[in-house]
Scaffold this active site. Structure first.
Site, PDB file in Angstrom:
ATOM      1  N   ARG A   1       0.862  -1.175   0.000  1.00 49.67           N
ATOM      2  CA  ARG A   1       0.000   0.000   0.000  1.00 49.67           C
ATOM      3  C   ARG A   1       0.901   1.228   0.000  1.00 49.67           C
ATOM      4  O   ARG A   1       2.026   1.198   0.505  1.00 49.67           O
ATOM      5  CB  ARG A   1      -0.900   0.012   1.236  1.00 49.67           C
ATOM      6  CG  ARG A   1      -1.837  -1.183   1.341  1.00 49.67           C
ATOM      7  CD  ARG A   1      -2.652  -1.123   2.621  1.00 49.67           C
ATOM      8  NE  ARG A   1      -3.577  -2.244   2.746  1.00 49.67           N
ATOM      9  CZ  ARG A   1      -3.289  -3.398   3.341  1.00 49.67           C
ATOM     10  NH1 ARG A   1      -2.082  -3.556   3.900  1.00 49.67           N
ATOM     11  NH2 ARG A   1      -4.179  -4.371   3.411  1.00 49.67           N
TER      12      ARG A   1
ATOM     13  N   HIS B   1      -2.325   2.788  -6.088  1.00 48.25           N
ATOM     14  CA  HIS B   1      -3.150   1.625  -5.786  1.00 48.25           C
ATOM     15  C   HIS B   1      -3.340   0.746  -7.025  1.00 48.25           C
ATOM     16  O   HIS B   1      -3.463  -0.481  -6.912  1.00 48.25           O
ATOM     17  CB  HIS B   1      -4.510   2.066  -5.242  1.00 48.25           C
ATOM     18  CG  HIS B   1      -5.216   0.983  -4.488  1.00 48.25           C
ATOM     19  ND1 HIS B   1      -4.753   0.486  -3.289  1.00 48.25           N
ATOM     20  CD2 HIS B   1      -6.345   0.277  -4.771  1.00 48.25           C
ATOM     21  CE1 HIS B   1      -5.569  -0.473  -2.861  1.00 48.25           C
ATOM     22  NE2 HIS B   1      -6.541  -0.607  -3.740  1.00 48.25           N
TER      23      HIS B   1
ATOM     24  N   TYR C   1      -9.277 -10.416  -7.816  1.00 48.80           N
ATOM     25  CA  TYR C   1      -8.291 -10.505  -8.885  1.00 48.80           C
ATOM     26  C   TYR C   1      -8.560 -11.678  -9.822  1.00 48.80           C
ATOM     27  O   TYR C   1      -8.175 -11.640 -10.990  1.00 48.80           O
ATOM     28  CB  TYR C   1      -6.881 -10.575  -8.294  1.00 48.80           C
ATOM     29  CG  TYR C   1      -6.543  -9.317  -7.542  1.00 48.80           C
ATOM     30  CD1 TYR C   1      -6.331  -8.115  -8.219  1.00 48.80           C
ATOM     31  CD2 TYR C   1      -6.509  -9.288  -6.154  1.00 48.80           C
ATOM     32  CE1 TYR C   1      -6.072  -6.938  -7.541  1.00 48.80           C
ATOM     33  CE2 TYR C   1      -6.250  -8.115  -5.466  1.00 48.80           C
ATOM     34  CZ  TYR C   1      -6.040  -6.949  -6.161  1.00 48.80           C
ATOM     35  OH  TYR C   1      -5.798  -5.782  -5.478  1.00 48.80           O
TER      36      TYR C   1
END
Length: 307
Positions: free
Chosen positions: A148, A250, A285
């Site tokens: 992150r 991101h 994903y």
């Protein structure tokens, strides 16, 4: 701010170790709720379910997205749960209110070619050698680890010592995890660390403060901000000929996960690398990959062509 909200935020920070960004989001959402209630001559101490539902209708008419409305309701529910558990209210007026749900939009994923172009441009992007080395290291580390952005920019200088093959990352809720480094990332990290040490030596000789973070701010007392890195990566995208609207820190994290999955990585391993608490969060994903494969079939399968 209402005393209940202050107490709620303090509890989130002290008992649940909520991140600063989370606390700020709660504060913004609950402040809007408080302001609306005051405009209706209603008090959050005594409002009922109808009042809260009217607020949700109002923010819908303002055009707020489903995700924002769901987040606002979540904050309100947590506030009233806190008030109920602390004996501040005898009931929980938001308990049975159902949220709008979230729009099931799959994240846009940068292609491997776009990522390669971004990495290439980062190596010579900056006003001086220091910025160029730093920027190249930032992009390489972000794509190599899937960190992150807050985890990346707040890395301490000590994390890079000893030419590590893995980095210790402190994520949400101060949970630590290890992320492996690719050979290119290790090379760029070593180059940046050598330069960073030189800058620290120079600062010490001049009686100036030394940086504690791997990517220090200009005053060297803190680290570069998430906002500064966001602007930086947009500028790099423009220079690389990539639509800047499709490039954020991101989205590089999304690219890291999706490209790993496309090349045969195990979903559980990706969950650990990303620091996701639940596998269901990582499973998006698989949907991204399925959508991409479907798109490729529609574009390239001979039966889909009119020729």
């Amino acid at each position: 701010m209402h005393p209940w909200i202050n107490a709620f935020l303090e509890a989130q920070s002290a008992e649940l170790n909520a991140a600063q960004n989370t606390l700020e989001a709660y504060s913004r959402d609950l402040s809007d709720f408080l302001t609306w209630m005051a405009d209706q001559s209603c008090d959050i101490d005594s409002c009922d379910r109808d009042d809260i539902e009217n607020y949700l209708i109002d923010i819908d008419t303002r055009g707020l997205s489903k995700a924002t409305r769901a987040r606002r309701l979540s904050a309100i529910k947590q506030l009233y749960r806190f008030a109920f558990e602390e004996g501040l209210r005898a009931d929980h007026p938001a308990l049975k209110i159902r949220g709008p749900g979230r729009s099931k939009r799959l994240p846009h994923v940068m292609t491997e070619e776009d990522v390669s172009r971004l990495i290439e441009i980062s190596e010579d992007f900056g006003r001086n050698p220091t910025e160029k080395l730093r920027n190249a290291c930032l992009i390489e580390l972000l794509y190599a680890t899937g960190m992150r952005v807050t985890e990346l920019v707040s890395l301490p200088l000590t994390a890079a010592r000893g030419n590590p093959k893995m980095l210790l990352v402190t994520g949400k809720g101060d949970k630590e995890r290890m992320v492996p480094l690719s050979p290119p990332a290790r090379i760029k990290l070593a180059s940046w660390l050598t330069h960073a040490d030189t800058l620290n030596d120079l600062a010490r000789k001049n009686g100036k403060p030394q940086a504690r973070f791997l990517f220090p701010s200009r005053n060297r007392q803190s680290h570069i901000t998430r906002q500064a890195f966001f602007i930086l990566i947009k500028s790099m995208a423009r220079s690389a000929g990539i639509n800047p609207n499709e490039v954020t820190p991101h989205k590089l994290r999304h690219a890291f996960a999706t490209h790993l999955l496309a090349n045969g990585a195990d979903l559980r391993a990706i969950q650990v690398l990303l620091g996701h608490a639940n596998l269901s969060t990582t499973e998006i994903y698989t949907h991204v990959l399925d959508a991409r494969l479907q798109e490729l079939v529609l574009q390239h399968h001979p039966l889909e062509n009119d020729d």
